[in-house]
Motif scaffolding. Structure first.
Motif, PDB file in Angstrom:
ATOM      1  N   GLN A 123       1.551 -23.788  19.880  1.00  0.00           N
ATOM      2  CA  GLN A 123       1.919 -25.135  19.440  1.00  0.00           C
ATOM      3  C   GLN A 123       1.960 -25.297  17.931  1.00  0.00           C
ATOM      4  OE1 GLN A 123      -0.671 -27.880  21.439  1.00  0.00           O
ATOM      5  NE2 GLN A 123       0.150 -27.435  23.460  1.00  0.00           N
ATOM      6  N   GLU A 124       1.415 -24.322  17.198  1.00  0.00           N
ATOM      7  CA  GLU A 124       1.401 -24.426  15.734  1.00  0.00           C
ATOM      8  C   GLU A 124       1.957 -23.148  15.119  1.00  0.00           C
ATOM      9  OE1 GLU A 124      -2.484 -25.343  14.381  1.00  0.00           O
ATOM     10  OE2 GLU A 124      -2.621 -27.263  15.442  1.00  0.00           O
ATOM     11  N   GLY A 125       2.756 -23.326  14.058  1.00  0.00           N
ATOM     12  CA  GLY A 125       3.328 -22.169  13.379  1.00  0.00           C
ATOM     13  C   GLY A 125       4.385 -21.481  14.220  1.00  0.00           C
ATOM     14  N   ASP A 126       4.898 -20.360  13.721  1.00  0.00           N
ATOM     15  CA  ASP A 126       5.904 -19.595  14.453  1.00  0.00           C
ATOM     16  C   ASP A 126       5.287 -18.964  15.700  1.00  0.00           C
ATOM     17  OD1 ASP A 126       7.744 -20.222  12.533  1.00  0.00           O
ATOM     18  OD2 ASP A 126       7.633 -18.285  11.498  1.00  0.00           O
ATOM     19  N   GLN A 127       6.033 -18.984  16.788  1.00  0.00           N
ATOM     20  CA  GLN A 127       5.565 -18.339  18.009  1.00  0.00           C
ATOM     21  C   GLN A 127       5.809 -16.834  17.930  1.00  0.00           C
ATOM     22  OE1 GLN A 127       7.420 -20.226  21.396  1.00  0.00           O
ATOM     23  NE2 GLN A 127       6.186 -22.079  21.209  1.00  0.00           N
ATOM     24  N   ASP A 128       4.961 -16.076  18.605  1.00  0.00           N
ATOM     25  CA  ASP A 128       5.029 -14.616  18.619  1.00  0.00           C
ATOM     26  C   ASP A 128       5.287 -14.159  20.048  1.00  0.00           C
ATOM     27  OD1 ASP A 128       4.723 -11.895  18.407  1.00  0.00           O
ATOM     28  OD2 ASP A 128       2.714 -11.954  17.536  1.00  0.00           O
ATOM     29  N   ILE A 129       6.343 -13.403  20.254  1.00  0.00           N
ATOM     30  CA  ILE A 129       6.683 -12.960  21.609  1.00  0.00           C
ATOM     31  C   ILE A 129       5.681 -11.924  22.130  1.00  0.00           C
ATOM     32  CG2 ILE A 129       8.197 -11.013  21.046  1.00  0.00           C
ATOM     33  CD1 ILE A 129      10.091 -12.166  23.269  1.00  0.00           C
ATOM     34  N   GLU A 130       4.892 -11.345  21.217  1.00  0.00           N
ATOM     35  CA  GLU A 130       3.881 -10.373  21.621  1.00  0.00           C
ATOM     36  C   GLU A 130       2.529 -11.031  21.877  1.00  0.00           C
ATOM     37  OE1 GLU A 130       4.288  -7.026  22.177  1.00  0.00           O
ATOM     38  OE2 GLU A 130       6.427  -7.495  21.985  1.00  0.00           O
ATOM     39  N   PHE A 131       2.483 -12.359  21.748  1.00  0.00           N
ATOM     40  CA  PHE A 131       1.219 -13.082  21.886  1.00  0.00           C
ATOM     41  C   PHE A 131       1.020 -13.612  23.298  1.00  0.00           C
ATOM     42  CE2 PHE A 131      -0.874 -17.318  21.810  1.00  0.00           C
ATOM     43  CZ  PHE A 131      -2.171 -16.900  21.483  1.00  0.00           C
ATOM     44  N   GLY A 132      -0.163 -13.355  23.868  1.00  0.00           N
ATOM     45  CA  GLY A 132      -0.570 -13.959  25.124  1.00  0.00           C
ATOM     46  C   GLY A 132       0.451 -13.847  26.240  1.00  0.00           C
ATOM     47  N   GLN A 133       0.695 -14.978  26.883  1.00  0.00           N
ATOM     48  CA  GLN A 133       1.578 -14.980  28.048  1.00  0.00           C
ATOM     49  C   GLN A 133       3.060 -14.930  27.684  1.00  0.00           C
ATOM     50  OE1 GLN A 133      -0.217 -14.149  30.307  1.00  0.00           O
ATOM     51  NE2 GLN A 133      -2.118 -14.871  29.386  1.00  0.00           N
ATOM     52  N   ASN A 134       3.393 -15.104  26.386  1.00  0.00           N
ATOM     53  CA  ASN A 134       4.777 -14.835  25.978  1.00  0.00           C
ATOM     54  C   ASN A 134       5.113 -13.380  26.265  1.00  0.00           C
ATOM     55  OD1 ASN A 134       5.090 -17.438  25.010  1.00  0.00           O
ATOM     56  ND2 ASN A 134       4.669 -16.904  22.881  1.00  0.00           N
ATOM     57  N   LYS A 135       4.187 -12.498  25.948  1.00  0.00           N
ATOM     58  CA  LYS A 135       4.370 -11.066  26.204  1.00  0.00           C
ATOM     59  C   LYS A 135       4.460 -10.795  27.705  1.00  0.00           C
ATOM     60  CE  LYS A 135       1.980  -6.618  25.477  1.00  0.00           C
ATOM     61  NZ  LYS A 135       3.110  -5.875  24.896  1.00  0.00           N
ATOM     62  N   THR A 136       3.597 -11.461  28.475  1.00  0.00           N
ATOM     63  CA  THR A 136       3.608 -11.272  29.927  1.00  0.00           C
ATOM     64  C   THR A 136       4.941 -11.675  30.524  1.00  0.00           C
ATOM     65  OG1 THR A 136       1.231 -11.749  30.007  1.00  0.00           O
ATOM     66  CG2 THR A 136       2.441 -11.870  32.085  1.00  0.00           C
ATOM     67  N   LEU A 137       5.450 -12.843  30.124  1.00  0.00           N
ATOM     68  CA  LEU A 137       6.725 -13.320  30.652  1.00  0.00           C
ATOM     69  C   LEU A 137       7.871 -12.442  30.177  1.00  0.00           C
ATOM     70  CD1 LEU A 137       8.345 -15.368  32.247  1.00  0.00           C
ATOM     71  CD2 LEU A 137       8.279 -16.914  30.273  1.00  0.00           C
ATOM     72  N   ASN A 138       7.838 -12.024  28.928  1.00  0.00           N
ATOM     73  CA  ASN A 138       8.895 -11.182  28.386  1.00  0.00           C
ATOM     74  C   ASN A 138       8.995  -9.851  29.131  1.00  0.00           C
ATOM     75  OD1 ASN A 138      10.929 -10.332  26.499  1.00  0.00           O
ATOM     76  ND2 ASN A 138       9.374  -9.160  25.421  1.00  0.00           N
ATOM     77  N   GLU A 139       7.855  -9.327  29.584  1.00  0.00           N
ATOM     78  CA  GLU A 139       7.829  -8.031  30.263  1.00  0.00           C
ATOM     79  C   GLU A 139       7.811  -8.163  31.786  1.00  0.00           C
ATOM     80  OE1 GLU A 139       4.392  -6.157  28.629  1.00  0.00           O
ATOM     81  OE2 GLU A 139       5.303  -5.792  26.671  1.00  0.00           O
ATOM     82  N   SER A 140       8.029  -9.364  32.300  1.00  0.00           N
ATOM     83  CA  SER A 140       7.859  -9.609  33.734  1.00  0.00           C
ATOM     84  C   SER A 140       8.858  -8.878  34.619  1.00  0.00           C
ATOM     85  CB  SER A 140       7.929 -11.122  34.022  1.00  0.00           C
ATOM     86  OG  SER A 140       9.184 -11.663  33.612  1.00  0.00           O
ATOM     87  N   ARG A 141       9.962  -8.410  34.040  1.00  0.00           N
ATOM     88  CA  ARG A 141      10.922  -7.657  34.851  1.00  0.00           C
ATOM     89  C   ARG A 141      10.447  -6.227  35.123  1.00  0.00           C
ATOM     90  NH1 ARG A 141      16.522  -9.433  31.874  1.00  0.00           N
ATOM     91  NH2 ARG A 141      15.161  -9.256  30.064  1.00  0.00           N
ATOM     92  N   THR A 142       9.453  -5.776  34.352  1.00  0.00           N
ATOM     93  CA  THR A 142       8.992  -4.395  34.504  1.00  0.00           C
ATOM     94  C   THR A 142       7.496  -4.257  34.749  1.00  0.00           C
ATOM     95  OG1 THR A 142       8.747  -4.204  32.088  1.00  0.00           O
ATOM     96  CG2 THR A 142      10.853  -3.504  33.047  1.00  0.00           C
ATOM     97  N   ASN A 143       6.724  -5.325  34.557  1.00  0.00           N
ATOM     98  CA  ASN A 143       5.271  -5.188  34.679  1.00  0.00           C
ATOM     99  C   ASN A 143       4.736  -5.508  36.075  1.00  0.00           C
ATOM    100  OD1 ASN A 143       5.400  -7.992  34.767  1.00  0.00           O
ATOM    101  ND2 ASN A 143       4.547  -8.311  32.716  1.00  0.00           N
ATOM    102  N   GLY A 144       5.628  -5.836  37.019  1.00  0.00           N
ATOM    103  CA  GLY A 144       5.206  -6.081  38.396  1.00  0.00           C
ATOM    104  C   GLY A 144       4.583  -7.437  38.639  1.00  0.00           C
ATOM    105  N   ILE A 145       4.538  -8.289  37.631  1.00  0.00           N
ATOM    106  CA  ILE A 145       3.924  -9.614  37.775  1.00  0.00           C
ATOM    107  C   ILE A 145       4.955 -10.617  38.283  1.00  0.00           C
ATOM    108  CG2 ILE A 145       2.865 -11.533  36.503  1.00  0.00           C
ATOM    109  CD1 ILE A 145       1.699  -9.420  34.610  1.00  0.00           C
ATOM    110  N   ARG A 146       4.593 -11.352  39.299  1.00  0.00           N
ATOM    111  CA  ARG A 146       5.474 -12.390  39.827  1.00  0.00           C
ATOM    112  C   ARG A 146       5.270 -13.686  39.051  1.00  0.00           C
ATOM    113  NH1 ARG A 146       5.136 -11.822  46.468  1.00  0.00           N
ATOM    114  NH2 ARG A 146       5.864  -9.638  46.579  1.00  0.00           N
ATOM    115  N   VAL A 147       6.374 -14.364  38.757  1.00  0.00           N
ATOM    116  CA  VAL A 147       6.321 -15.592  37.958  1.00  0.00           C
ATOM    117  C   VAL A 147       6.720 -16.770  38.847  1.00  0.00           C
ATOM    118  CG1 VAL A 147       7.132 -16.753  35.873  1.00  0.00           C
ATOM    119  CG2 VAL A 147       6.979 -14.243  35.929  1.00  0.00           C
ATOM    120  N   TYR A 148       5.937 -17.844  38.786  1.00  0.00           N
ATOM    121  CA  TYR A 148       6.202 -19.033  39.596  1.00  0.00           C
ATOM    122  C   TYR A 148       6.291 -20.255  38.689  1.00  0.00           C
ATOM    123  CZ  TYR A 148       5.035 -16.078  43.573  1.00  0.00           C
ATOM    124  OH  TYR A 148       5.029 -15.059  44.511  1.00  0.00           O
TER     125      TYR A 148
END
Length: 321
Positions: A123-148
């Motif tokens: 919510q503050e400053g520039d967002q980082d795609i490698e941070f937290g769940q941004n990384k999880t969602l970005n890699e969701s096509r290959t990490n086996g995690i289902r997104v709802y």
């Protein structure tokens, strides 16, 4: 022991990370200890995972669920717009239209698919795609995690939209002077078409919010409207930005921007009645922005949609700049 495999093979087979495997073991994932090494029976693991997913499969698309119900089913936190659950190997994302300055928007892409442009976390400053769940969602096509996905049009009422996946590569956008990541996601399997009644109720709430903003707050939100929201209900629906509409009316200050006459009457709130008009029509590719939106009296609004005279268009374009 032929039916047992090591942890690395298990992670590859089921598409889970080392951290997720450790969390699952804490939650009761069956394994056999051979010396100091763990071994797993793939069929036992599959049965265990299926049992963990059973509650998720029972969720009904289009039904409202409370925050606590969602946390119980997915075994995730009750906080945050992106919630990772190692126990069920899922990521639950929330598109809450009742909070925040910047709202996720549904669009219909060039393939006719309904896609949600989902804003990442931070919510503050520039967002980082490698941070937290941004990384999880970005890699969701290959990490086996289902997104709802759950969507809220009213506070506390979360509609279950279903399982989603990335429809395209994430991209960056500039919002209020900072970089944010936008994740285009689409529904997997059964589609949920939002009832038009709920969309209309959401629009009415946005109108109330817009009327209470100061001129500067309204301008800031109206300037952020760069895309036209569009989604499929029973018909294709344009989701016009209410902050842009309110700003256009406030800018006109009670005077029709075409005939330059005062509004013909006042509405029930005692405000001069004017209607917003898109100079380049939305149906012809016009944008829902303050540069393409003016406020007209009902008579001139009808005239524009009937004749759309070039000289009138030019005049309105000059006024909207």
């Amino acid at each position: 022991m032929e039916s047992y495999i090591d942890s690395k093979t298990l992670q590859q087979m089921f598409g889970i990370s080392r951290t997720t495997l450790h969390r699952m073991e804490i939650e009761g994932l069956p394994f056999l200890l051979v010396g100091r090494k763990k071994r797993y029976n793939p069929e036992e693991v599959r049965v265990w995972l299926d049992d963990r997913q059973r509650g998720i499969e029972d969720l009904i698309i289009g039904k409202f669920y409370s925050n606590n119900e969602i946390a119980k089913v997915f075994k995730c936190s009750t906080q945050g717009g992106m919630r990772r659950s190692h126990s069920t190997n899922t990521l639950v994302i929330f598109s809450d239209h009742t909070k925040g300055i910047y709202e996720d928007k549904w669009i219909i892409n060039e393939h006719g698919e309904e896609v949600l442009l989902y804003t990442g976390m931070g919510q503050e400053g520039d967002q980082d795609i490698e941070f937290g769940q941004n990384k999880t969602l970005n890699e969701s096509r290959t990490n086996g995690i289902r997104v709802y996905l759950f969507e809220a049009l009213k506070p506390g009422e979360h509609i279950f939209v279903g399982q989603v996946e990335l429809a395209d590569k994430p991209f960056t956008d500039n919002q209020a002077g900072r970089k944010v990541w936008i994740f285009p996601v689409r529904v997997v399997g059964k589609k949920y078409y939002m009832p038009e009644r709920l969309i209309e109720e959401k629009e009415q709430e946005k109108e109330k919010i817009a009327r209470k903003l100061s001129d500067q707050e309204l301008l800031d939100r109206a300037r952020n409207a760069e895309r036209l929201g569009q989604r499929i209900t029973t018909t294709k629906t344009y989701e016009r930005d209410k902050f842009v509409s309110e700003y256009a009316k406030r800018r006109a200050n009670g005077t029709c921007q075409l005939c330059e006459q005062s509004a013909p009457f006042e509405d029930r709130l005692g405000r001069p009645y004017l209607e917003t008009h898109h100079i380049k029509w939305l149906s012809k590719g016009g944008e829902d922005t303050i540069e393409n939106t003016v406020a007209l009296c009902p008579n001139c609004h009808k005239k524009m949609h009937t004749l759309n005279l070039p000289e009138d268009v030019r005049k309105l374009q000059m006024l909207a700049q």
